[in-house]
Motif scaffolding. Structure first.
Motif, PDB file in Angstrom:
ATOM      1  N   HIS A 138       0.839  -1.198   0.000  1.00 25.47           N
ATOM      2  CA  HIS A 138       0.000   0.000   0.000  1.00 25.47           C
ATOM      3  C   HIS A 138       0.876   1.251   0.000  1.00 25.47           C
ATOM      4  O   HIS A 138       0.547   2.257   0.639  1.00 25.47           O
ATOM      5  CB  HIS A 138      -0.932   0.001   1.223  1.00 25.47           C
ATOM      6  CG  HIS A 138      -1.868  -1.173   1.260  1.00 25.47           C
ATOM      7  ND1 HIS A 138      -2.940  -1.297   0.411  1.00 25.47           N
ATOM      8  CD2 HIS A 138      -1.858  -2.293   2.039  1.00 25.47           C
ATOM      9  CE1 HIS A 138      -3.564  -2.437   0.655  1.00 25.47           C
ATOM     10  NE2 HIS A 138      -2.929  -3.058   1.645  1.00 25.47           N
ATOM     11  N   LEU A 139       1.990   1.185  -0.717  1.00 21.37           N
ATOM     12  CA  LEU A 139       2.924   2.308  -0.758  1.00 21.37           C
ATOM     13  C   LEU A 139       2.386   3.432  -1.636  1.00 21.37           C
ATOM     14  O   LEU A 139       1.589   3.205  -2.553  1.00 21.37           O
ATOM     15  CB  LEU A 139       4.284   1.822  -1.275  1.00 21.37           C
ATOM     16  CG  LEU A 139       4.957   0.741  -0.418  1.00 21.37           C
ATOM     17  CD1 LEU A 139       6.209   0.219  -1.099  1.00 21.37           C
ATOM     18  CD2 LEU A 139       5.276   1.282   0.971  1.00 21.37           C
ATOM     19  N   CYS A 140       2.873   4.647  -1.348  1.00 22.44           N
ATOM     20  CA  CYS A 140       2.388   5.816  -2.074  1.00 22.44           C
ATOM     21  C   CYS A 140       3.525   6.830  -2.215  1.00 22.44           C
ATOM     22  O   CYS A 140       4.509   6.799  -1.459  1.00 22.44           O
ATOM     23  CB  CYS A 140       1.220   6.443  -1.307  1.00 22.44           C
ATOM     24  SG  CYS A 140       0.147   7.497  -2.302  1.00 22.44           S
ATOM     25  N   GLY A 141       3.415   7.712  -3.210  1.00 20.56           N
ATOM     26  CA  GLY A 141       4.407   8.755  -3.385  1.00 20.56           C
ATOM     27  C   GLY A 141       5.340   8.496  -4.556  1.00 20.56           C
ATOM     28  O   GLY A 141       5.184   7.538  -5.316  1.00 20.56           O
ATOM     29  N   LYS A 142       6.328   9.367  -4.687  1.00 17.37           N
ATOM     30  CA  LYS A 142       7.247   9.313  -5.822  1.00 17.37           C
ATOM     31  C   LYS A 142       8.369   8.307  -5.583  1.00 17.37           C
ATOM     32  O   LYS A 142       8.957   8.263  -4.496  1.00 17.37           O
ATOM     33  CB  LYS A 142       7.844  10.697  -6.075  1.00 17.37           C
ATOM     34  CG  LYS A 142       8.705  10.769  -7.329  1.00 17.37           C
ATOM     35  CD  LYS A 142       9.194  12.190  -7.581  1.00 17.37           C
ATOM     36  CE  LYS A 142      10.030  12.252  -8.853  1.00 17.37           C
ATOM     37  NZ  LYS A 142      10.506  13.630  -9.124  1.00 17.37           N
ATOM     38  N   ILE A 143       8.655   7.515  -6.613  1.00 20.48           N
ATOM     39  CA  ILE A 143       9.758   6.559  -6.542  1.00 20.48           C
ATOM     40  C   ILE A 143      11.075   7.335  -6.589  1.00 20.48           C
ATOM     41  O   ILE A 143      11.272   8.172  -7.487  1.00 20.48           O
ATOM     42  CB  ILE A 143       9.692   5.550  -7.710  1.00 20.48           C
ATOM     43  CG1 ILE A 143       8.401   4.733  -7.617  1.00 20.48           C
ATOM     44  CG2 ILE A 143      10.908   4.632  -7.723  1.00 20.48           C
ATOM     45  CD1 ILE A 143       8.129   3.852  -8.818  1.00 20.48           C
ATOM     46  N   PRO A 144      11.975   7.140  -5.657  1.00 22.79           N
ATOM     47  CA  PRO A 144      13.241   7.895  -5.652  1.00 22.79           C
ATOM     48  C   PRO A 144      14.033   7.711  -6.939  1.00 22.79           C
ATOM     49  O   PRO A 144      13.880   6.718  -7.654  1.00 22.79           O
ATOM     50  CB  PRO A 144      13.997   7.304  -4.449  1.00 22.79           C
ATOM     51  CG  PRO A 144      12.919   6.765  -3.561  1.00 22.79           C
ATOM     52  CD  PRO A 144      11.865   6.247  -4.484  1.00 22.79           C
ATOM     53  N   LEU A 145      14.898   8.663  -7.220  1.00 22.32           N
ATOM     54  CA  LEU A 145      15.743   8.608  -8.414  1.00 22.32           C
ATOM     55  C   LEU A 145      17.086   7.971  -8.092  1.00 22.32           C
ATOM     56  O   LEU A 145      17.488   7.862  -6.928  1.00 22.32           O
ATOM     57  CB  LEU A 145      15.961  10.025  -8.957  1.00 22.32           C
ATOM     58  CG  LEU A 145      14.704  10.794  -9.365  1.00 22.32           C
ATOM     59  CD1 LEU A 145      15.070  12.216  -9.762  1.00 22.32           C
ATOM     60  CD2 LEU A 145      13.984  10.072 -10.499  1.00 22.32           C
ATOM     61  N   ASP A 204      -0.763   1.495  -3.781  1.00 19.92           N
ATOM     62  CA  ASP A 204      -1.902   2.415  -3.783  1.00 19.92           C
ATOM     63  C   ASP A 204      -1.699   3.599  -4.714  1.00 19.92           C
ATOM     64  O   ASP A 204      -2.583   3.939  -5.507  1.00 19.92           O
ATOM     65  CB  ASP A 204      -2.173   2.904  -2.357  1.00 19.92           C
ATOM     66  CG  ASP A 204      -2.786   1.805  -1.491  1.00 19.92           C
ATOM     67  OD1 ASP A 204      -3.039   0.704  -2.020  1.00 19.92           O
ATOM     68  OD2 ASP A 204      -3.002   2.049  -0.285  1.00 19.92           O
ATOM     69  N   CYS A 205      -0.547   4.267  -4.638  1.00 16.71           N
ATOM     70  CA  CYS A 205      -0.389   5.469  -5.458  1.00 16.71           C
ATOM     71  C   CYS A 205       1.085   5.814  -5.687  1.00 16.71           C
ATOM     72  O   CYS A 205       1.488   6.977  -5.534  1.00 16.71           O
ATOM     73  CB  CYS A 205      -1.134   6.653  -4.826  1.00 16.71           C
ATOM     74  SG  CYS A 205      -0.762   6.918  -3.074  1.00 16.71           S
ATOM     75  N   LEU A 206       1.905   4.843  -6.029  1.00 19.12           N
ATOM     76  CA  LEU A 206       3.281   5.123  -6.409  1.00 19.12           C
ATOM     77  C   LEU A 206       3.311   5.734  -7.808  1.00 19.12           C
ATOM     78  O   LEU A 206       2.491   5.403  -8.667  1.00 19.12           O
ATOM     79  CB  LEU A 206       4.122   3.840  -6.395  1.00 19.12           C
ATOM     80  CG  LEU A 206       4.537   3.289  -5.025  1.00 19.12           C
ATOM     81  CD1 LEU A 206       5.320   2.009  -5.206  1.00 19.12           C
ATOM     82  CD2 LEU A 206       5.360   4.328  -4.260  1.00 19.12           C
ATOM     83  N   CYS A 207       4.285   6.613  -8.037  1.00 15.39           N
ATOM     84  CA  CYS A 207       4.417   7.225  -9.356  1.00 15.39           C
ATOM     85  C   CYS A 207       5.886   7.542  -9.623  1.00 15.39           C
ATOM     86  O   CYS A 207       6.725   7.496  -8.723  1.00 15.39           O
ATOM     87  CB  CYS A 207       3.566   8.490  -9.470  1.00 15.39           C
ATOM     88  SG  CYS A 207       4.011   9.780  -8.264  1.00 15.39           S
ATOM     89  N   GLY A 208       6.197   7.891 -10.859  1.00 14.61           N
ATOM     90  CA  GLY A 208       7.572   8.152 -11.265  1.00 14.61           C
ATOM     91  C   GLY A 208       8.186   6.914 -11.907  1.00 14.61           C
ATOM     92  O   GLY A 208       7.683   5.798 -11.751  1.00 14.61           O
ATOM     93  N   PRO A 235       9.927   3.620 -12.861  1.00 16.46           N
ATOM     94  CA  PRO A 235       9.458   3.199 -14.187  1.00 16.46           C
ATOM     95  C   PRO A 235       7.940   3.173 -14.337  1.00 16.46           C
ATOM     96  O   PRO A 235       7.442   2.633 -15.317  1.00 16.46           O
ATOM     97  CB  PRO A 235      10.036   1.789 -14.298  1.00 16.46           C
ATOM     98  CG  PRO A 235       9.973   1.275 -12.905  1.00 16.46           C
ATOM     99  CD  PRO A 235      10.284   2.445 -12.026  1.00 16.46           C
ATOM    100  N   LEU A 236       7.186   3.731 -13.368  1.00 16.69           N
ATOM    101  CA  LEU A 236       5.742   3.838 -13.491  1.00 16.69           C
ATOM    102  C   LEU A 236       5.388   5.154 -14.185  1.00 16.69           C
ATOM    103  O   LEU A 236       6.261   5.886 -14.658  1.00 16.69           O
ATOM    104  CB  LEU A 236       5.102   3.769 -12.092  1.00 16.69           C
ATOM    105  CG  LEU A 236       5.368   2.487 -11.277  1.00 16.69           C
ATOM    106  CD1 LEU A 236       4.665   2.574  -9.927  1.00 16.69           C
ATOM    107  CD2 LEU A 236       4.917   1.239 -12.030  1.00 16.69           C
ATOM    108  N   LYS A 237       4.132   5.483 -14.212  1.00 13.28           N
ATOM    109  CA  LYS A 237       3.696   6.710 -14.860  1.00 13.28           C
ATOM    110  C   LYS A 237       4.204   7.931 -14.097  1.00 13.28           C
ATOM    111  O   LYS A 237       4.516   7.862 -12.897  1.00 13.28           O
ATOM    112  CB  LYS A 237       2.171   6.748 -14.948  1.00 13.28           C
ATOM    113  CG  LYS A 237       1.488   6.792 -13.594  1.00 13.28           C
ATOM    114  CD  LYS A 237      -0.031   6.800 -13.737  1.00 13.28           C
ATOM    115  CE  LYS A 237      -0.700   6.868 -12.367  1.00 13.28           C
ATOM    116  NZ  LYS A 237      -2.184   6.892 -12.468  1.00 13.28           N
ATOM    117  N   ALA A 238       4.302   9.051 -14.793  1.00 13.48           N
ATOM    118  CA  ALA A 238       4.799  10.285 -14.177  1.00 13.48           C
ATOM    119  C   ALA A 238       3.870  10.742 -13.062  1.00 13.48           C
ATOM    120  O   ALA A 238       2.658  10.504 -13.083  1.00 13.48           O
ATOM    121  CB  ALA A 238       4.940  11.373 -15.239  1.00 13.48           C
ATOM    122  N   CYS A 239       4.464  11.423 -12.089  1.00  8.90           N
ATOM    123  CA  CYS A 239       3.660  11.935 -10.970  1.00  8.90           C
ATOM    124  C   CYS A 239       2.870  13.178 -11.389  1.00  8.90           C
ATOM    125  O   CYS A 239       3.325  13.945 -12.236  1.00  8.90           O
ATOM    126  CB  CYS A 239       4.581  12.304  -9.797  1.00  8.90           C
ATOM    127  SG  CYS A 239       5.398  10.857  -9.067  1.00  8.90           S
TER     128      CYS A 239
END
Length: 309
Positions: free
Chosen positions: A276-283, A299-303, A305-309
């Motif tokens: 259930h992680l959320c937020g931007k994937i670190p670079l 739940d709401c990871l982005c960045g 290799p997923l879709k842009a935040c």
């Protein structure tokens, strides 16, 4: 005179055989162990005859100096010719007799991949002071791990994967300072987890919070997938963190991915999916070489290799 020499020679050979063979107590313990098992297809116990269990007893090895039984190596899946001749893997039923604990010099016990051996792990096994390897993978053993397993101070390998073990992980397990390989996957272990050295605990019922110290305990292969861990992932990684595998998938972790993960010296395989992680994937490393499957079904990871935040 010739008769006297003949009798003397026979007496000498009999005495030498008795000295170099296994003691009657070890032989009796092995036969009691065999009596509680049934192996119908391969005939691996057919060689367990005669007075000397140190020679030509299948799967049994003795210490060359003490002539005490040191190793029992019985695998249901093996390249041994006996399996090729039968054209099948092994199948064995029965239970592990407590008589095994009478083999006081036993250093390695492997009874693996027989699929039908059931019952508890004998509690007395913790009284074997020289035991280094305990490999019972791939059976139907049940009950809990012996509470005093931590008494086995020489133990380097503990593998009870793919059984029906239940209950909690014994606290004494943390006393096994020489443990190099621990595999408890595919059981029914529940409760809270103690801090351990090396772990493969996927597919159990472990719950609660993961101790932050676990990520700095020196392990390199940590698999806690398919459990019920929860809470936030501790932000405690550093340049000293080194993981060939870090699999935390299929749990109930929430919050963001710790930014300190990007400071780890090496993470070969990372799987945070199905949480259930959320937020931007670190670079940066290790995130720049991971695929979307490592982060899927949160739940709401982005960045990337997923879709842009």
């Amino acid at each position: 005179m010739a008769t006297f020499l003949y009798i003397t020679l026979i007496t000498f050979l009999a005495t030498a055989s008795a000295v170099n063979g296994c003691p009657p107590s070890d032989r009796a313990a092995l036969l009691a162990f065999k009596a509680d098992l049934h192996e119908p297809y391969l005939g691996i116990f057919n060689s367990w005859t005669g007075t000397d269990c140190c020679h030509d007893w299948y799967g049994v090895s003795c210490d060359p100096e003490t002539h005490r039984v040191a190793d029992i190596n019985l695998r249901g899946e093996s390249e041994d010719p006996i399996f090729g001749k039968a054209g099948r893997s092994g199948y064995m039923t029965g239970t592990i007799s407590p008589s095994i604990c009478k083999l006081e010099r036993l250093s390695s016990l492997t009874i693996a991949d027989w699929k039908g051996i059931s019952g508890d792990i004998p509690r007395c096994i913790t009284s074997l002071p020289f035991l280094r390897i305990l490999d019972l993978i791939g059976n139907r053993l049940s009950g809990d791990l012996p509470a005093n397993i931590g008494r086995l101070q020489r133990l380097t390998v503990l593998n009870v994967a793919d059984n029906l073990i239940s209950g909690e992980i014994p606290r004494s397990l943390t006393n096994l300072s020489r443990l190099m390989h621990l595999d408890l996957r595919g059981n029914r272990i529940s409760g809270r987890m103690a801090v351990l050295a090396t772990l493969n605990l996927d597919a159990n019922k472990l719950s609660g919070l993961i101790p932050a110290s676990l990520f700095n305990s020196g392990i390199s292969n940590l698999n806690l997938s398919k459990n019920a861990f929860e809470g936030y992932l501790p932000d405690v990684f550093s340049a000293g963190s080194y993981f060939t595998v870090l699999d935390l998938s299929y749990n109930n972790f929430r919050g963001s991915i710790p930014k300190s993960l990007s400071t780890a010296s090496y993470i070969g395989h990372l799987d945070l999916s199905h949480n259930h992680l959320c937020g931007k994937i670190p670079l940066g490393s290790p995130f720049d070489h991971l695929e979307a499957s490592s982060f899927a079904y949160n739940d709401c990871l982005c960045g990337k290799p997923l879709k842009a935040c």
